[in-house]
Scaffold this motif. Sequence first.
Motif, mmCIF file in Angstrom:
data_model
loop_
_atom_site.group_PDB
_atom_site.id
_atom_site.type_symbol
_atom_site.label_atom_id
_atom_site.label_comp_id
_atom_site.label_asym_id
_atom_site.label_seq_id
_atom_site.Cartn_x
_atom_site.Cartn_y
_atom_site.Cartn_z
ATOM 1 N N LEU A 121 65.344 63.867 54.973
ATOM 2 C CA LEU A 121 66.092 64.797 53.827
ATOM 3 C C LEU A 121 66.299 63.501 52.834
ATOM 4 N N GLY A 122 65.347 62.535 52.662
ATOM 5 C CA GLY A 122 65.115 61.920 51.918
ATOM 6 C C GLY A 122 66.476 60.930 51.189
ATOM 7 N N PHE A 123 67.495 60.274 51.676
ATOM 8 C CA PHE A 123 68.696 59.495 52.175
ATOM 9 C C PHE A 123 67.549 58.176 52.497
ATOM 10 N N ASN A 124 68.285 56.660 51.629
ATOM 11 C CA ASN A 124 67.660 55.185 52.114
ATOM 12 C C ASN A 124 69.203 55.422 53.096
ATOM 13 N N ILE A 125 68.329 54.669 54.625
ATOM 14 C CA ILE A 125 69.168 54.790 55.477
ATOM 15 C C ILE A 125 68.959 53.664 55.877
ATOM 16 N N GLU A 141 68.620 49.497 63.333
ATOM 17 C CA GLU A 141 67.592 49.133 64.650
ATOM 18 C C GLU A 141 69.025 50.315 65.761
ATOM 19 N N THR A 142 69.914 50.556 65.370
ATOM 20 C CA THR A 142 70.676 51.008 66.285
ATOM 21 C C THR A 142 71.633 52.202 65.799
ATOM 22 N N PRO A 143 72.279 53.313 67.023
ATOM 23 C CA PRO A 143 72.885 54.244 66.632
ATOM 24 C C PRO A 143 73.650 53.950 65.023
ATOM 25 N N ILE A 144 74.326 53.366 64.424
ATOM 26 C CA ILE A 144 74.223 52.710 62.754
ATOM 27 C C ILE A 144 73.122 53.629 62.050
ATOM 28 N N THR A 145 74.403 54.075 61.061
ATOM 29 C CA THR A 145 73.735 54.832 60.462
ATOM 30 C C THR A 145 73.896 54.807 58.821
ATOM 31 N N PRO A 146 73.649 53.214 57.917
ATOM 32 C CA PRO A 146 74.039 53.715 56.394
ATOM 33 C C PRO A 146 73.250 55.184 55.530
ATOM 34 N N CYS A 147 74.381 55.299 55.180
ATOM 35 C CA CYS A 147 73.267 55.980 54.123
ATOM 36 C C CYS A 147 73.818 54.836 52.609
ATOM 37 N N ILE A 148 72.691 54.399 52.327
ATOM 38 C CA ILE A 148 73.096 52.863 50.589
ATOM 39 C C ILE A 148 72.553 54.460 49.567
ATOM 40 N N ILE A 149 74.212 54.261 49.048
ATOM 41 C CA ILE A 149 74.068 54.679 48.160
ATOM 42 C C ILE A 149 73.906 54.292 46.241
ATOM 43 N N LYS A 183 78.635 43.734 46.177
ATOM 44 C CA LYS A 183 78.190 44.785 45.598
ATOM 45 C C LYS A 183 77.042 45.099 44.723
ATOM 46 N N GLY A 184 77.029 46.646 44.428
ATOM 47 C CA GLY A 184 75.962 47.855 44.583
ATOM 48 C C GLY A 184 75.309 47.961 45.948
ATOM 49 N N THR A 185 75.699 47.849 46.644
ATOM 50 C CA THR A 185 74.968 48.053 47.604
ATOM 51 C C THR A 185 75.829 49.103 49.089
ATOM 52 N N GLY A 186 77.232 49.461 47.331
ATOM 53 C CA GLY A 186 77.437 50.597 48.366
ATOM 54 C C GLY A 186 77.001 51.710 49.393
ATOM 55 N N ARG A 187 77.534 52.146 50.223
ATOM 56 C CA ARG A 187 77.147 53.121 51.609
ATOM 57 C C ARG A 187 78.269 53.904 51.746
ATOM 58 N N VAL A 188 77.813 55.057 52.442
ATOM 59 C CA VAL A 188 78.483 56.128 53.414
ATOM 60 C C VAL A 188 77.770 55.648 55.160
ATOM 61 N N ARG A 189 79.106 54.859 55.469
ATOM 62 C CA ARG A 189 78.211 54.906 56.847
ATOM 63 C C ARG A 189 78.440 55.616 58.319
ATOM 64 N N ASN A 190 77.495 55.793 58.294
ATOM 65 C CA ASN A 190 77.106 57.598 59.573
ATOM 66 C C ASN A 190 77.980 57.081 61.163
ATOM 67 N N MET A 191 78.869 56.309 61.936
ATOM 68 C CA MET A 191 78.755 56.095 63.063
ATOM 69 C C MET A 191 78.545 57.544 64.437
ATOM 70 N N PRO A 192 77.733 57.857 64.554
ATOM 71 C CA PRO A 192 77.262 59.165 65.147
ATOM 72 C C PRO A 192 77.909 58.304 67.284
ATOM 73 N N GLY A 231 72.830 64.318 42.831
ATOM 74 C CA GLY A 231 71.814 63.354 42.766
ATOM 75 C C GLY A 231 71.076 62.655 42.943
ATOM 76 N N VAL A 232 71.602 62.272 44.163
ATOM 77 C CA VAL A 232 71.342 61.586 45.198
ATOM 78 C C VAL A 232 69.699 61.375 46.399
ATOM 79 N N ILE A 233 69.842 62.591 46.751
ATOM 80 C CA ILE A 233 68.456 63.102 46.657
ATOM 81 C C ILE A 233 67.832 64.029 45.631
ATOM 82 N N PHE A 234 66.961 64.707 46.200
ATOM 83 C CA PHE A 234 66.214 65.779 45.086
ATOM 84 C C PHE A 234 65.440 66.776 45.526
#
Length: 396
Positions: free
Chosen positions: A314-318, A322-330, A360-369, A393-396
């Motif tokens: 989808l174009g997110f910066n993850i 290397e593990t199931p922890i999946t950040p979407c860095i906003i 600071k400046g590396t806020g993210r939504v962290r996904n834990m499947p 406007g995070v992805i286009f």
Amino acid sequence: MSNVLNTFVDDNLQQLRDQGLYNEIDPVEGPNGSVIQVRGKNLVNLSSNNYLGLATNDKLKKIAQEAIEKYGVGAGAVRTINGTLDLHVKLEEKLAEFKGTEAAISYQSGFNCNMAAISAVMDKNDAILSDQLNHASIIDGCRLSKAKIIAFNHSDMDDLRAKAKAATESGLYNKVMVITDGVFSMDGDIAKLPEIVEIAKEFDLITYVDDAHGSGVTGKGKGTVKHFGLEKEIDFQIGTLSKAIGVVGGYVAGKKNLIDWLKVRSRPFLFSTALPPGDVAAITAAVQMLIDSTELCDKLWENGDYLKAGLKKLGFNIGASETPITPCIIGDEKLTQAFSARLFEEGVYAKSIVFPTVPKGTGRVRNMPTAAHTKEMLDEALATYEKVGKELGVIF
């Protein structure tokens, strides 16, 4: 409340709100599973550390209930008086088997482990080489020890070697320890343990790995040390019992003489009531499940890979997880908070992580499947991410 305290609290709370750094706590109305209810709304849950779904496992609930009926709801004392039940002994034997060590000791939390173990061995005459991105509990444990803390750049082995050489050759310290997370919880990357062990051997460093996010996840569930086959090389293996194991508490695994020392010198062990019997019985059974089968761990990785691939497409910066922890860095803190809030409105619970938890400046939504998620749940989450990402406007 005194006027000076009231002013301090109000001013600083408002400052956090203005900067998008104030964390709202959302009570979960029911079990913390793959789907949760918050404010009466059902949500796909991508914020839990319940990696294997064991926190809501029916078998473990029954085992805990049976232990409560037999032993009661509490241990009744600290471990060194008469709070050590036969259940605690069985748990620690099982943990040692699980981690491939001579012995293990359990604590009331993973945070307690780091407060206990570091300060029981290191003191003001020692030095600790600590990865720059180590967990807050490691940082606080190091501070409590009063040892000299020498941070090295995150997973930078050249920097670690240079600082290890300088510390050991300075003649200023009796002992030098190198300490690292096994899996770094905000980015999902794995410590370079083979290289760390090589440097430790070269300079006779004590080795300490906090594998809170690795136990039950990496190494076919046995952890990051097992992943690299280094069970005989790491002095301290730290783990939590509240994430993949699904209950509560923490442990240190290592040589028998080290564990014996922690039993007589680590303050959280000496001055805190032991883990409750129902929890201990459930933990022991959960560990046995991981010894017997890799099924849940395999499912976790399958789901993690699926979600990671979908978000990346989808174009997110993850990042470089290397593990199931999946950040979407906003990045921007306020945008990160807004992104998480919109996900909530659309039916996905994925908590924003901002300063001071991350720089600071590396806020993210962290996904834990987790192993408990279905493909349908993950597809629903991905569709929501696409909608909200384009809207903000995070992805286009």
